[in-house]
Design a protein around this motif. Structure first.
Motif, PDB file in Angstrom:
ATOM      1  N   ASP A   1      -5.918  -1.595   4.268  1.00 43.63           N
ATOM      2  CA  ASP A   1      -6.357  -1.480   2.876  1.00 43.63           C
ATOM      3  C   ASP A   1      -7.422  -0.401   2.729  1.00 43.63           C
ATOM      4  OD1 ASP A   1      -6.257  -2.382   0.139  1.00 43.63           O
ATOM      5  OD2 ASP A   1      -8.220  -3.298   0.469  1.00 43.63           O
ATOM      6  N   SER A   2      -8.354  -0.340   3.693  1.00 42.94           N
ATOM      7  CA  SER A   2      -9.438   0.648   3.594  1.00 42.94           C
ATOM      8  C   SER A   2      -9.018   2.026   4.090  1.00 42.94           C
ATOM      9  CB  SER A   2     -10.657   0.166   4.390  1.00 42.94           C
ATOM     10  OG  SER A   2     -10.346   0.025   5.769  1.00 42.94           O
TER      11      SER A   2
ATOM     12  N   SER B   1      -5.357  -1.228  -4.259  1.00 43.16           N
ATOM     13  CA  SER B   1      -6.350  -1.972  -3.488  1.00 43.16           C
ATOM     14  C   SER B   1      -5.967  -3.442  -3.386  1.00 43.16           C
ATOM     15  CB  SER B   1      -7.726  -1.846  -4.142  1.00 43.16           C
ATOM     16  OG  SER B   1      -8.680  -2.608  -3.428  1.00 43.16           O
TER      17      SER B   1
ATOM     18  N   LYS C   1       0.816  -1.215   0.000  1.00 41.75           N
ATOM     19  CA  LYS C   1       0.000   0.000   0.000  1.00 41.75           C
ATOM     20  C   LYS C   1       0.852   1.269   0.000  1.00 41.75           C
ATOM     21  CE  LYS C   1      -3.928   0.184   0.611  1.00 41.75           C
ATOM     22  NZ  LYS C   1      -5.086   0.280  -0.328  1.00 41.75           N
ATOM     23  N   GLN C   2       2.174   1.094   0.086  1.00 40.39           N
ATOM     24  CA  GLN C   2       3.106   2.229   0.102  1.00 40.39           C
ATOM     25  C   GLN C   2       2.825   3.162   1.280  1.00 40.39           C
ATOM     26  OE1 GLN C   2       2.951   3.981  -3.875  1.00 40.39           O
ATOM     27  NE2 GLN C   2       2.762   1.944  -4.785  1.00 40.39           N
TER      28      GLN C   2
ATOM     29  N   TYR D   1      -6.165   3.447   3.762  1.00 35.38           N
ATOM     30  CA  TYR D   1      -5.256   4.099   2.818  1.00 35.38           C
ATOM     31  C   TYR D   1      -5.711   3.799   1.389  1.00 35.38           C
ATOM     32  CZ  TYR D   1      -2.145   4.804   6.815  1.00 35.38           C
ATOM     33  OH  TYR D   1      -1.613   5.193   8.025  1.00 35.38           O
ATOM     34  N   PRO D   2      -6.850   4.361   0.984  1.00 39.41           N
ATOM     35  CA  PRO D   2      -7.402   4.061  -0.348  1.00 39.41           C
ATOM     36  C   PRO D   2      -6.540   4.573  -1.489  1.00 39.41           C
ATOM     37  CG  PRO D   2      -8.590   5.880   0.672  1.00 39.41           C
ATOM     38  CD  PRO D   2      -7.691   5.312   1.730  1.00 39.41           C
ATOM     39  N   GLU D   3      -5.605   5.472  -1.173  1.00 36.36           N
ATOM     40  CA  GLU D   3      -4.754   6.009  -2.236  1.00 36.36           C
ATOM     41  C   GLU D   3      -3.744   4.980  -2.740  1.00 36.36           C
ATOM     42  OE1 GLU D   3      -3.048   7.246   1.798  1.00 36.36           O
ATOM     43  OE2 GLU D   3      -5.010   7.038   0.835  1.00 36.36           O
ATOM     44  N   GLY D   4      -3.495   3.945  -1.953  1.00 35.65           N
ATOM     45  CA  GLY D   4      -2.578   2.891  -2.386  1.00 35.65           C
ATOM     46  C   GLY D   4      -3.311   1.833  -3.195  1.00 35.65           C
TER      47      GLY D   4
END
Length: 264
Positions: free
Chosen positions: A79-80, A87, A24-25, A82-85
């Motif tokens: 995962d949720s 999916s 997810k960076q 950080y939506p910018e990473g």
């Protein structure tokens, strides 16, 4: 208060959120190492964070600083949150359900059990120095913690008894028959699950568990293989060519290289 992930580099399931962080960076989560070999997870200080004395644990401001204490929930939270990473969970509900089912199946087998146990007297002798040293250190630490925090004495006593029982089995191989049976049965479950995965991988073009998208199912399954690879790498991929190809593929990902540098 910065977000903190309490983890241990040699823990199979604590590696799940560490892989998720890379995938997810995510760079604003501090990793705090909790050395299980030194029984730091049983310290009174850590029990205030996680009463079950397990890793991983995540404390994050997006969860009101409340502790999340299992790898499955932590990975989905990251995962949720950080939506910018990229999916790690498919948008399609059916595919997402399949991912969650695969995650649950990966957790239906016990890699820690087979790591601490033995299938026969030869393996028992090979593992004895390491296992008895770890368990002996755990007993010593728990004894010290009991003096520091007597309010946890019942919990600590149960853990001491379990550690001493395992030490006793290793020191008295003539009484290890039940251990051999349990470990062989667990390996049978593991290999049956790997056969299921082999068929799944053969059913589509891949390269990942549900197809072209790398998901949370792959994160958990990668951690499972990585732990078992250390124990039985000679048998994991026997008659499982698609699984071997999958293993080689996940090893090329940056997250694998970071979390499992010693295997890369």
């Amino acid at each position: 208060m910065p977000a903190k992930l309490y983890s241990f580099s040699s823990s199979v399931w604590a590696s799940v959120p560490r892989i998720a962080l890379v995938e997810k960076q995510i760079t604003d989560v501090e990793i705090v190492e909790v050395n299980l070999f030194n029984a730091e997870n049983y310290s009174p200080a850590y029990l205030k964070i996680n009463k079950n004395a397990t890793v991983p644990s995540l404390i994050h401001h997006k969860n009101n600083h409340a502790t999340i204490d299992d790898s499955t929930t932590i990975a989905e939270f990251l995962d949720s949150a950080y939506p910018e990473g990229p999916s790690l969970l498919p948008a399609d509900e059916a595919a997402a359900a399949q991912v969650r089912e695969l995650v649950a199946k990966s957790h239906s087998v016990d890699p820690n059990l087979v790591s601490l146990g033995a299938v026969n007297e030869q393996e028992l002798a090979q593992k004895k120095p390491v296992v008895t040293a770890i368990m002996g250190g755990r007993v010593a630490a728990l004894t010290r913690f009991t003096e520091e925090a007597p309010e946890h004495s019942v919990f600590y006593s149960e853990k001491v008894d379990a550690a001493k029982q395992l030490i006793g089995t290793y020191e008295n191989p003539e009484h290890a028959g039940s251990l051999y049976s349990a470990i062989n049965a667990e390996w049978a479950k593991i290999f049956a699950y790997f056969d299921e995965i082999e068929l799944l991988l053969a059913s589509h073009d891949g390269p990942y568990l549900i197809g072209k998208q790398y998901t949370l199912a792959d994160v958990h399954f990668t951690c499972l293989i990585a732990r078992l690879y250390v124990n039985r790498q000679d048998l994991l991929f026997e008659n499982r060519p698609h699984l071997l190809k999958y293993w080689k593929t996940v090893q090329t990902r940056e997250s694998f290289k970071v979390v499992y540098a010693e295997l890369h």
